[in-house]
Design an enzyme around this catalytic site. Structure first.
Site, mmCIF file in Angstrom:
data_model
loop_
_atom_site.group_PDB
_atom_site.id
_atom_site.type_symbol
_atom_site.label_atom_id
_atom_site.label_comp_id
_atom_site.label_asym_id
_atom_site.label_seq_id
_atom_site.Cartn_x
_atom_site.Cartn_y
_atom_site.Cartn_z
ATOM 1 N N ALA A 125 0.860 -1.182 0.000
ATOM 2 C CA ALA A 125 0.000 0.000 0.000
ATOM 3 C C ALA A 125 0.896 1.231 0.000
ATOM 4 C CB ALA A 125 -0.904 -0.007 1.226
ATOM 5 N N MET A 126 0.932 1.942 -1.119
ATOM 6 C CA MET A 126 1.852 3.062 -1.295
ATOM 7 C C MET A 126 1.080 4.381 -1.232
ATOM 8 S SD MET A 126 4.325 1.514 -4.286
ATOM 9 C CE MET A 126 5.514 2.857 -4.128
ATOM 10 N N GLY A 143 4.291 8.528 0.579
ATOM 11 C CA GLY A 143 5.205 8.983 1.615
ATOM 12 C C GLY A 143 6.457 8.134 1.682
ATOM 13 N N ASP A 150 7.661 6.263 4.168
ATOM 14 C CA ASP A 150 7.573 4.961 4.840
ATOM 15 C C ASP A 150 7.098 3.854 3.898
ATOM 16 O OD1 ASP A 150 8.398 6.103 7.271
ATOM 17 O OD2 ASP A 150 6.341 6.667 7.789
ATOM 18 N N SER A 151 5.993 4.081 3.220
ATOM 19 C CA SER A 151 5.493 3.049 2.307
ATOM 20 C C SER A 151 6.415 2.874 1.108
ATOM 21 C CB SER A 151 4.071 3.375 1.855
ATOM 22 O OG SER A 151 4.003 4.611 1.171
ATOM 23 N N LEU A 205 -4.261 4.227 -3.309
ATOM 24 C CA LEU A 205 -5.684 4.529 -3.291
ATOM 25 C C LEU A 205 -5.896 6.031 -3.417
ATOM 26 C CD1 LEU A 205 -6.902 2.231 -0.369
ATOM 27 C CD2 LEU A 205 -6.666 1.698 -2.811
ATOM 28 N N CYS A 227 -10.397 4.563 8.505
ATOM 29 C CA CYS A 227 -9.850 4.333 7.165
ATOM 30 C C CYS A 227 -9.137 2.983 7.109
ATOM 31 C CB CYS A 227 -8.898 5.460 6.789
ATOM 32 S SG CYS A 227 -8.226 5.328 5.118
ATOM 33 N N GLY A 283 3.540 0.600 5.404
ATOM 34 C CA GLY A 283 4.645 1.302 6.046
ATOM 35 C C GLY A 283 4.366 1.689 7.484
ATOM 36 N N CYS A 338 -6.081 13.679 6.161
ATOM 37 C CA CYS A 338 -5.852 13.949 4.740
ATOM 38 C C CYS A 338 -6.929 14.810 4.092
ATOM 39 C CB CYS A 338 -5.694 12.632 3.983
ATOM 40 S SG CYS A 338 -7.163 11.572 3.974
#
Length: 382
Positions: free
Chosen positions: A18-19, A22, A24-25, A44, A112, A136, A208
């Site tokens: 899951a990117m 950022g 971390d991912s 997403l 989420c 991440g 977000c």
């Protein structure tokens, strides 16, 4: 066993990452790619593209989708963008607005993860032939005697276990968290080593879909005309002022009460003055109740929608530590599940010491040591 716990070569193990765009991912994807896994990146799009263009510190829209795509190209993995706007709106944003209008203080990031990323995206990962979904998040998945367990991250300053309490056992079996055992400084160093285009990108900070941190503006947009003004009332019954809507207040709040010179009042006539805090938000009567800090003290917390990850249902009065806010330390308490079977159901948490500012809508997350036993949503406290 490979590093993700599968009895096969990494090249024979497909992993969806899951990117978010950022660091971390992005490092998660690059790390797994370097280890030889069959990595597929998925991003997403969760809310209106235009709301995020040019914004810093967001995720899942605008620049962030572009950044995720650049990272995928840099490390050489396929990358897909999935339009989840309607699902995100229905499952997260609408709940956020309704929660504020009920006088609660919601945590949309938990919803989420619970309703979109770890449910819909997890299903999508399976459809893509993946054997795991990697994220991440700074949290550890530890294989225990009775299956996968959720544990705090090795770096306490980055631990995100509070936000993942709603992860079910079935989801945890499929999820992997490659960054959970490392400090953020190592993640940044890896981003530099992999020459990722987001290596210097700042961490996301705000919700977000809340531009400029204005929760009230979002609620007004989602529920036009639903915000009702009312009275600000002292716990002793005195009306001290007016407010423009309970959505602007949360239990424990001290600043921004809109009381001017009445922001401090004498506890007794002629006595010393104490600052006032929000003690209760009564959405039904459109009242914000304020009082001295002592009026905030609570020792028993009622919790709903408990997700239990602790195995067999515990005996009554299980000693635990509990976090009632993401940024506060874990507190000593005793846990009583209030339903037959551990989940779904409710819980009562008896705190060893009084706490101040326990807010409905926040989460109560239960721990034994570093292990997350589960958690639920705070209904109220006395």
């Amino acid at each position: 066993m490979n590093s993700l716990g599968f009895d096969k070569a990494p090249a024979d193990t497909r992993v969806v990452v899951a990117m978010s765009g950022g660091v971390d991912s992005s490092v998660t994807a690059a790390l797994l790619k370097e280890e030889g896994y069959d990595v597929v990146g998925v991003t997403l799009q969760l809310y209106d593209h235009g709301m995020a263009v040019g914004r810093k510190g967001a995720c899942c829209a605008g620049q962030d989708i572009y950044d995720a795509s650049r990272v995928a190209e840099t490390i050489g993995i396929p990358h897909y963008v999935l339009d989840y706007e309607s699902r995100f709106s229905d499952a997260v944003m609408q709940d956020f607005a309704d929660s504020y209008l009920r006088g609660e203080t919601p945590i949309p990031c938990v919803r989420c993860n619970q309703r979109v990323k770890f449910r819909d995206l997890l299903d999508q990962a399976r459809d893509l032939g993946a054997e795991a979904l990697a994220t991440g998040h700074y949290v550890r998945r530890v294989q225990g005697a009775n299956g996968a367990e959720l544990h705090r991250a090795a770096d306490p300053s980055k631990d995100q276990s509070y936000f993942l309490f709603a992860t079910t056992q079935a989801q945890l079996d499929f999820l992997r968290f490659p960054l959970g055992g490392m400090p953020k400084t190592e993640t940044r160093a890896l981003a530099d080593r992999y020459n990722l285009p987001v290596a210097d990108k700042p961490d996301s900070q705000d919700i977000c879909f809340v531009p400029n941190g204005s929760y009230a503006a979002v609620v007004n947009r989602l529920r036009p005309g639903a915000v009702t003004p009312g009275d600000i009332v002292h716990v002793d019954g005195r009306v001290l002022g007016r407010h423009d809507g309970v959505i602007n207040y949360t239990v424990g709040q001290r600043k921004g009460l809109g009381l001017g010179g009445n922001a401090t009042l004498a506890v007794e006539p002629g006595g010393d003055t104490d600052p006032l805090y929000v003690v209760r938000v009564d959405a039904a009567s459109a009242q914000v109740v304020v009082g001295p800090r002592a009026a905030l003290a609570r020792t028993r917390v009622t919790v709903r929608e408990v997700n239990w990850l602790g195995g067999a249902a515990p005996a009554a009065g299980l000693p635990v530590t509990v976090k009632l806010r993401s940024a506060q330390p874990a507190l000593s308490a005793r846990l009583f599940l209030t339903d037959e079977g551990p989940s779904p159901g409710g819980a009562i948490v008896d705190l060893d010491q009084p706490q101040f500012g326990v807010a409905p809508g926040q989460a109560a997350v239960f721990y034994q040591g570093d292990r997350v036993l589960g958690g639920g949503w705070i209904v109220g406290a006395v």
